[in-house]
Design an enzyme around this catalytic site. Structure first.
Site: not given
Ligand code: GLC
Length: 429
Positions: A349, A162, A102, A393
């Site tokens: 998202y 993502d 990541q 989030e």
């Molecule tokens: C989702 C996001 C990613 C993040 C993860 C946990 O997959 O796209 O960037 O690290 O959630 O929060």
């Protein structure tokens, strides 16, 4: 004095603490995530320095033998999450992890905390240095494809962004594996499917995982021969920034040989940054490495050129004008995808929502480059949206509605470390 929201943010971090590391949010993301933990450490450091360092140390414990720090560290099994370790089946570290990484924010956070925590900070940073060096080397060696001179990515999940429309190009150019075993998604049980990636995309994500598993997660092979290969301005800019921070740590801590190597990485990246410039669109964009096709839309990663300190005066001007164009259409901050480009969806998202950690890095870069007004606006936007909706989030940049996971750790952490009005407004963005 602590406000009600400060207290709530602290409670969220305490509630998501799993004994030395913090999960992003219960059920939807029940493990330690890589770049989440880096931002979370900044928030914890406003309360407890020891615990903040521990967050980072536990992340590094998940490092694979080849140097990669996985996107997720699986210390336990949890049937609430798919794809768990049974699907990834990596075997190259003391603790199970995924087979991809990541965005490498870690070294930047370590440098920041080391600076703030005196001798103890330097000691903790020194202990982490070899692992960070190994991880950055992994990016430069294993994620730079043969014949190319930029760091790339093999999976949309590796970018942390993502389902951003940027990745449509690479996904379109690959096949879903015809022998994909049936599987059951968990994300759409815990969150609204309208806000999550589509099934077709998900099948491709899992096809790449299948490919990685079948080649035993040989990372060089995955980069060169895997189904998906794109260059991401997010990873590129974040790594360049982290290399700069790693270099200052190396110099301060006396890692001389390493300092020379890192300086070479930086020099190379400064030259190759221009490869991300989409001249026709006038912004730094993602592109498919095998076909050369550029994405045509301004993402929040495009705005990270300031954070990486790259770009000519003209490129920076054009970047700022895209940001102004977008700000004139959104009520809150920088959207993750361009509202004027196809596939913008304000609640899906990475196709539109505002993400706090991206705002934080963008604003930090802007402030360093003298764009104080815009930097302050990004911080205010995050403050306002959290005051309106709470610790989600991500957020709809048009209405401010909270999206997907709630009681979210990085949102709570960046509130405490950056956006909360209780902080001295003079603290650097
Ligand atoms: C989702 C996001 C990613 C993040 C993860 C946990 O997959 O796209 O960037 O690290 O959630 O929060």
């Amino acid at each position: 004095m602590l406000s009600e929201l400060d207290k709530k943010a602290r409670d969220i971090l305490a509630k998501n603490d799993r004994g030395g590391f913090t999960i992003p949010t219960a059920r939807l993301y029940p493990f330690q995530w890589n770049w989440d933990s880096a931002f979370i450490a900044l928030g914890i450091a406003t309360m407890d320095n020891q615990r903040a360092w521990q967050e980072l140390e536990m992340l590094v414990e998940g490092q694979a033998d080849d140097g990669m720090i996985p996107s997720i560290i699986f210390r336990n099994d949890d049937d609430d999450y798919f794809p768990g370790h049974k699907v990834w089946q990596t075997k190259n570290g003391a603790i199970n992890g995924t087979g991809i990484s990541q965005p490498p924010v870690l070294a930047s956070v370590v440098a920041q905390l080391a600076k703030a925590h005196g001798q103890e900070g330097l000691k903790r940073a020194k202990a982490l240095f070899p692992a960070m060096m190994k991880w950055h080397r992994w990016w430069h060696e294993c994620r730079t494809p043969e014949g190319a001179d930029v760091v790339c990515t093999v999976h949309p999940w590796e970018t942390g962004r993502d389902n951003c429309p940027d990745w449509k190009i690479g996904l379109r150019n690959m096949q879903t594996d015809p022998n994909l075993e049936p599987y059951q998604r968990k994300d759409i049980e815990h969150a609204n499917p309208e806000e999550r990636p589509s099934q077709e995309e998900y099948d491709k994500y899992i096809s790449i995982v299948k490919f990685g598993r079948e080649i035993g997660w040989d990372q060089t092979l995955l980069t060169n021969k895997g189904p998906f290969l794109m260059a991401d301005p997010g990873i590129f800019f974040i790594l360049l920034r982290a290399d700069r921070d790693l270099l200052s740590l190396a110099q301060e801590l006396g890692f001389e040989e390493e300092a020379q190597i890192i300086a070479q990485w930086i020099k190379g990246a400064e030259i190759s940054a221009n490869q991300f410039w989409n001249e026709e669109f006038g912004a730094f964009c993602a592109w498919d490495v095998r076909t050369g096709e550029f994405s045509h839309g301004f993402s929040n990663a495009s705005a990270l050129c300031f954070y990486a300190d790259v770009g000519t005066a003209e490129q920076r001007e054009k970047t700022l004008s895209h940001m102004e164009r977008i700000a004139s259409q959104t009520k809150f901050g920088q959207s993750s995808w361009d509202p004027d480009a196809p596939l913008f969806e304000s609640q899906r998202y990475w196709c539109g929502p505002l993400w706090c950690q991206m705002n934080y890095m963008i604003a930090k870069g802007l402030k360093e480059q003298g764009e104080d007004v815009l930097a302050a606006k990004m911080r205010d936007d995050l403050k306002n949206v959290i005051e309106l909706s709470g610790f989600y989030e991500c957020f709809d940049p048009l209405s401010g509605a909270g999206c997907i996971g709630h009681d979210f750790s990085w949102t709570a952490a960046l509130w405490l470390a950056w956006a909360s009005p209780s902080l001295n407004q003079q603290t650097p963005a």
